[in-house]
Design a protein around this motif. Structure first.
Motif, PDB file in Angstrom:
ATOM      1  N   HIS A 220       0.832  -1.212   0.000  1.00 41.78           N
ATOM      2  CA  HIS A 220       0.000   0.000   0.000  1.00 41.78           C
ATOM      3  C   HIS A 220       0.863   1.257   0.000  1.00 41.78           C
ATOM      4  O   HIS A 220       0.637   2.185  -0.774  1.00 41.78           O
ATOM      5  CB  HIS A 220      -0.921   0.005   1.212  1.00 41.78           C
ATOM      6  N   GLY A 221       1.852   1.292   0.878  1.00 44.33           N
ATOM      7  CA  GLY A 221       2.737   2.448   0.921  1.00 44.33           C
ATOM      8  C   GLY A 221       3.521   2.628  -0.360  1.00 44.33           C
ATOM      9  O   GLY A 221       3.781   3.760  -0.793  1.00 44.33           O
ATOM     10  N   MET A 222       3.893   1.517  -0.988  1.00 36.62           N
ATOM     11  CA  MET A 222       4.643   1.593  -2.244  1.00 36.62           C
ATOM     12  C   MET A 222       3.810   2.242  -3.346  1.00 36.62           C
ATOM     13  O   MET A 222       4.266   3.174  -4.018  1.00 36.62           O
ATOM     14  CB  MET A 222       5.085   0.192  -2.686  1.00 36.62           C
ATOM     15  N   TYR A 223       2.595   1.748  -3.547  1.00 39.55           N
ATOM     16  CA  TYR A 223       1.826   2.318  -4.662  1.00 39.55           C
ATOM     17  C   TYR A 223       1.360   3.741  -4.357  1.00 39.55           C
ATOM     18  O   TYR A 223       1.222   4.566  -5.263  1.00 39.55           O
ATOM     19  CB  TYR A 223       0.685   1.404  -5.100  1.00 39.55           C
ATOM     20  N   LEU A 224       1.149   4.059  -3.071  1.00 38.93           N
ATOM     21  CA  LEU A 224       0.782   5.431  -2.729  1.00 38.93           C
ATOM     22  C   LEU A 224       1.952   6.390  -2.947  1.00 38.93           C
ATOM     23  O   LEU A 224       1.776   7.490  -3.482  1.00 38.93           O
ATOM     24  CB  LEU A 224       0.306   5.492  -1.274  1.00 38.93           C
ATOM     25  N   ALA A 225       3.149   5.981  -2.546  1.00 38.91           N
ATOM     26  CA  ALA A 225       4.323   6.831  -2.739  1.00 38.91           C
ATOM     27  C   ALA A 225       4.574   7.092  -4.222  1.00 38.91           C
ATOM     28  O   ALA A 225       4.869   8.219  -4.632  1.00 38.91           O
ATOM     29  CB  ALA A 225       5.541   6.179  -2.099  1.00 38.91           C
ATOM     30  N   ARG A 226       4.441   6.062  -5.030  1.00 38.45           N
ATOM     31  CA  ARG A 226       4.643   6.201  -6.481  1.00 38.45           C
ATOM     32  C   ARG A 226       3.608   7.144  -7.080  1.00 38.45           C
ATOM     33  O   ARG A 226       3.928   7.968  -7.958  1.00 38.45           O
ATOM     34  CB  ARG A 226       4.543   4.813  -7.124  1.00 38.45           C
ATOM     35  N   TRP A 227       2.387   7.035  -6.627  1.00 37.56           N
ATOM     36  CA  TRP A 227       1.277   7.872  -7.105  1.00 37.56           C
ATOM     37  C   TRP A 227       1.484   9.333  -6.726  1.00 37.56           C
ATOM     38  O   TRP A 227       1.222  10.250  -7.517  1.00 37.56           O
ATOM     39  CB  TRP A 227      -0.003   7.328  -6.497  1.00 37.56           C
ATOM     40  N   LEU A 228       1.983   9.580  -5.522  1.00 37.65           N
ATOM     41  CA  LEU A 228       2.119  10.942  -5.023  1.00 37.65           C
ATOM     42  C   LEU A 228       3.408  11.620  -5.472  1.00 37.65           C
ATOM     43  O   LEU A 228       3.418  12.824  -5.724  1.00 37.65           O
ATOM     44  CB  LEU A 228       2.061  10.936  -3.484  1.00 37.65           C
ATOM     45  N   ALA A 229       4.503  10.854  -5.552  1.00 39.92           N
ATOM     46  CA  ALA A 229       5.818  11.478  -5.733  1.00 39.92           C
ATOM     47  C   ALA A 229       6.429  11.284  -7.110  1.00 39.92           C
ATOM     48  O   ALA A 229       7.461  11.877  -7.410  1.00 39.92           O
ATOM     49  CB  ALA A 229       6.781  10.963  -4.656  1.00 39.92           C
ATOM     50  N   GLY A 230       5.854  10.456  -7.950  1.00 40.13           N
ATOM     51  CA  GLY A 230       6.363  10.351  -9.319  1.00 40.13           C
ATOM     52  C   GLY A 230       7.289   9.172  -9.552  1.00 40.13           C
ATOM     53  O   GLY A 230       7.142   8.114  -8.948  1.00 40.13           O
ATOM     54  N   THR A 231       8.261   9.379 -10.424  1.00 40.38           N
ATOM     55  CA  THR A 231       9.121   8.290 -10.893  1.00 40.38           C
ATOM     56  C   THR A 231      10.251   8.015  -9.908  1.00 40.38           C
ATOM     57  O   THR A 231      11.021   8.927  -9.573  1.00 40.38           O
ATOM     58  CB  THR A 231       9.721   8.635 -12.265  1.00 40.38           C
ATOM     59  N   PRO A 232      10.391   6.773  -9.436  1.00 38.28           N
ATOM     60  CA  PRO A 232      11.443   6.457  -8.461  1.00 38.28           C
ATOM     61  C   PRO A 232      12.802   6.266  -9.125  1.00 38.28           C
ATOM     62  O   PRO A 232      12.896   5.961 -10.320  1.00 38.28           O
ATOM     63  CB  PRO A 232      10.957   5.146  -7.843  1.00 38.28           C
ATOM     64  N   LYS A 233      13.840   6.434  -8.307  1.00 35.18           N
ATOM     65  CA  LYS A 233      15.208   6.306  -8.805  1.00 35.18           C
ATOM     66  C   LYS A 233      15.939   5.150  -8.122  1.00 35.18           C
ATOM     67  O   LYS A 233      16.585   4.344  -8.775  1.00 35.18           O
ATOM     68  CB  LYS A 233      15.944   7.623  -8.567  1.00 35.18           C
ATOM     69  N   ARG A 234      15.863   5.070  -6.805  1.00 35.23           N
ATOM     70  CA  ARG A 234      16.521   3.974  -6.081  1.00 35.23           C
ATOM     71  C   ARG A 234      15.816   3.736  -4.756  1.00 35.23           C
ATOM     72  O   ARG A 234      15.065   4.595  -4.277  1.00 35.23           O
ATOM     73  CB  ARG A 234      17.998   4.263  -5.840  1.00 35.23           C
ATOM     74  N   VAL A 235      16.065   2.557  -4.186  1.00 39.10           N
ATOM     75  CA  VAL A 235      15.418   2.141  -2.941  1.00 39.10           C
ATOM     76  C   VAL A 235      16.466   1.561  -1.997  1.00 39.10           C
ATOM     77  O   VAL A 235      17.340   0.798  -2.422  1.00 39.10           O
ATOM     78  CB  VAL A 235      14.325   1.076  -3.204  1.00 39.10           C
ATOM     79  N   VAL A 236      16.366   1.925  -0.740  1.00 39.31           N
ATOM     80  CA  VAL A 236      17.188   1.331   0.318  1.00 39.31           C
ATOM     81  C   VAL A 236      16.242   0.748   1.357  1.00 39.31           C
ATOM     82  O   VAL A 236      15.324   1.430   1.818  1.00 39.31           O
ATOM     83  CB  VAL A 236      18.121   2.374   0.972  1.00 39.31           C
ATOM     84  N   SER A 237      16.455  -0.511   1.730  1.00 36.18           N
ATOM     85  CA  SER A 237      15.539  -1.194   2.651  1.00 36.18           C
ATOM     86  C   SER A 237      16.258  -1.721   3.877  1.00 36.18           C
ATOM     87  O   SER A 237      17.422  -2.147   3.809  1.00 36.18           O
ATOM     88  CB  SER A 237      14.865  -2.381   1.948  1.00 36.18           C
ATOM     89  N   VAL A 238      15.537  -1.712   4.983  1.00 41.10           N
ATOM     90  CA  VAL A 238      15.970  -2.389   6.210  1.00 41.10           C
ATOM     91  C   VAL A 238      14.797  -3.217   6.705  1.00 41.10           C
ATOM     92  O   VAL A 238      13.734  -2.671   7.021  1.00 41.10           O
ATOM     93  CB  VAL A 238      16.417  -1.397   7.301  1.00 41.10           C
ATOM     94  N   PHE A 239      14.956  -4.545   6.746  1.00 40.00           N
ATOM     95  CA  PHE A 239      13.926  -5.456   7.224  1.00 40.00           C
ATOM     96  C   PHE A 239      14.437  -6.164   8.462  1.00 40.00           C
ATOM     97  O   PHE A 239      15.623  -6.483   8.557  1.00 40.00           O
ATOM     98  CB  PHE A 239      13.591  -6.526   6.172  1.00 40.00           C
ATOM     99  N   SER A 240      13.537  -6.430   9.407  1.00 37.66           N
ATOM    100  CA  SER A 240      13.919  -7.193  10.592  1.00 37.66           C
ATOM    101  C   SER A 240      12.842  -8.212  10.919  1.00 37.66           C
ATOM    102  O   SER A 240      11.779  -8.241  10.296  1.00 37.66           O
ATOM    103  CB  SER A 240      14.159  -6.266  11.793  1.00 37.66           C
ATOM    104  N   ASN A 241      13.136  -9.055  11.889  1.00 35.90           N
ATOM    105  CA  ASN A 241      12.240 -10.154  12.227  1.00 35.90           C
ATOM    106  C   ASN A 241      12.110 -10.247  13.737  1.00 35.90           C
ATOM    107  O   ASN A 241      13.052 -10.616  14.425  1.00 35.90           O
ATOM    108  CB  ASN A 241      12.789 -11.464  11.653  1.00 35.90           C
ATOM    109  N   ILE A 242      10.949  -9.886  14.253  1.00 34.11           N
ATOM    110  CA  ILE A 242      10.706  -9.883  15.694  1.00 34.11           C
ATOM    111  C   ILE A 242      10.170 -11.231  16.175  1.00 34.11           C
ATOM    112  O   ILE A 242      10.545 -11.715  17.238  1.00 34.11           O
ATOM    113  CB  ILE A 242       9.698  -8.765  16.068  1.00 34.11           C
ATOM    114  N   THR A 243       9.315 -11.850  15.372  1.00 33.89           N
ATOM    115  CA  THR A 243       8.637 -13.078  15.814  1.00 33.89           C
ATOM    116  C   THR A 243       9.291 -14.355  15.288  1.00 33.89           C
ATOM    117  O   THR A 243       8.748 -15.443  15.452  1.00 33.89           O
ATOM    118  CB  THR A 243       7.150 -13.059  15.389  1.00 33.89           C
ATOM    119  N   GLU A 244      10.439 -14.203  14.636  1.00 36.51           N
ATOM    120  CA  GLU A 244      11.253 -15.348  14.203  1.00 36.51           C
ATOM    121  C   GLU A 244      10.533 -16.258  13.209  1.00 36.51           C
ATOM    122  O   GLU A 244      10.686 -17.479  13.235  1.00 36.51           O
ATOM    123  CB  GLU A 244      11.769 -16.138  15.411  1.00 36.51           C
TER     124      GLU A 244
END
Length: 330
Positions: free
Chosen positions: A183-207
């Motif tokens: 949801h956040g991805m398609y909303l950001a693309r809709w609001l802000a235009g053409t993307p250039k690069r992405v940096v991600s940080v994912f974690s795991n709390i519940t294993e």
């Protein structure tokens, strides 16, 4: 004309919702069910009161089916949709379209070659608060966008109500970011235009086998930055938007708090609540049914579906490549 729809799998948590929406629409009905797990599909078909078809090829060859609603495991999307398009069946799909850009291109080619009507489910683009944010951007109230921050999160993992198959990295293609973070991805693309690069940080709390807590930061060609935060381990529930520009901003800390604006282009300074929001637009599945039956426009078509896959592909490649710097402590 009544659009005759086959439901493809009860795998996704929204399968029942889509099935009910189709059955409650005067222009459509559910006429058959297929499922990659025959026992699950057969039980669902009995509940709905329609035939269960265990052979997907036979279902697609039926003259009694006009369209399909895809709520299967994400890793099956490419094959299911390419075959449906080749059988001239209209397609509605749960997000994401596919987990790779290559597969997305293959779906697009099949849909376009066979001239079938397509829609992807982007429900938050139909909501008044997001429609207002888009309106504020397009009318110049915020100037040039510099930052978009979106947080959509729930407690599906920490409170253990998500189905266990939502933690299958192969079937899902990912975890919280692939599902709720879409949801956040398609909303950001809709609001802000053409993307250039992405940096991600994912974690795991519940294993579990997939991430349950995730952030992707997107840089756009304009120089704007979007922060897309999502989680399966948040205190229920989080849904917020912050949008800043060179001449104003829009924020919604929660739907209960409402939407606020500040702008150089209004007389009142500081944040002010917006009382008159745009009306909610037709849901994705309503738009799809109308598009199939009447040929009306659909806001969430192939281009939008591919744009989401492009962002998601980049987000997961960033995480896998560990393209970040560890903190060095003194």
């Amino acid at each position: 004309m009544t659009l005759r729809v086959a439901m493809l799998s009860r795998w996704h948590v929204h399968a029942n919702e889509y099935c009910n929406a189709i059955r409650n629409n005067d222009d459509a009905d559910v006429v058959a069910i297929w499922d990659e797990i025959p026992e699950r599909g057969s039980a669902w078909a009995k509940e709905v009161g329609v035939p269960f078809e265990g052979n997907y090829a036979d279902l697609l060859s039926s003259n009694d089916v006009d369209a399909v609603c895809v709520v299967s495991p994400t890793n099956m999307h490419r094959d299911i949709m390419v075959e449906a398009a080749q059988a001239k069946k209209h397609i509605f799909t749960e997000k994401v379209l596919t987990t790779t850009v290559r597969e997305a291109r293959e779906v697009v080619a099949a849909v376009e070659a066979n001239n079938v009507t397509f829609c992807i489910s982007f429900p938050r683009r139909c909501l008044p608060e997001l429609l207002y944010a888009k309106q504020a951007v397009e009318s110049g109230l915020v100037g040039d966008i510099t930052l978009v921050r979106i947080r959509i999160a729930h407690a599906g993992s920490s409170r253990d109500w998500l189905p266990s198959h939502f933690y299958d990295p192969v079937a899902c293609g990912g975890g919280a970011m692939m599902d709720l973070g879409a949801h956040g991805m398609y909303l950001a693309r809709w609001l802000a235009g053409t993307p250039k690069r992405v940096v991600s940080v994912f974690s795991n709390i519940t294993e579990r086998a997939v991430e349950d807590n995730a952030v992707s930061v997107i840089e756009f060609e304009s120089g704007a930055i979007a922060v897309n935060e999502t989680s399966f381990v948040a205190y229920p529930d989080s849904y917020s938007l912050e949008l800043d520009g060179t001449e104003g901003g829009v924020r919604m800390l929660s739907p209960r708090d409402g939407v606020e604006l500040r702008s150089d282009h209004v007389d009142e300074k500081g944040w002010r609540k917006i009382a008159d929001l745009p009306s909610r637009t037709a849901s994705p599945i309503e738009q799809w049914i109308s598009g199939c039956v009447r040929g009306t426009a659909i806001d969430f078509g192939l281009a939008e579906a591919v744009e989401l896959t492009e962002l998601m592909d980049a987000a997961y490649r960033s995480q896998q490549q560990v393209s970040s710097a560890d903190v060095e402590f003194a």
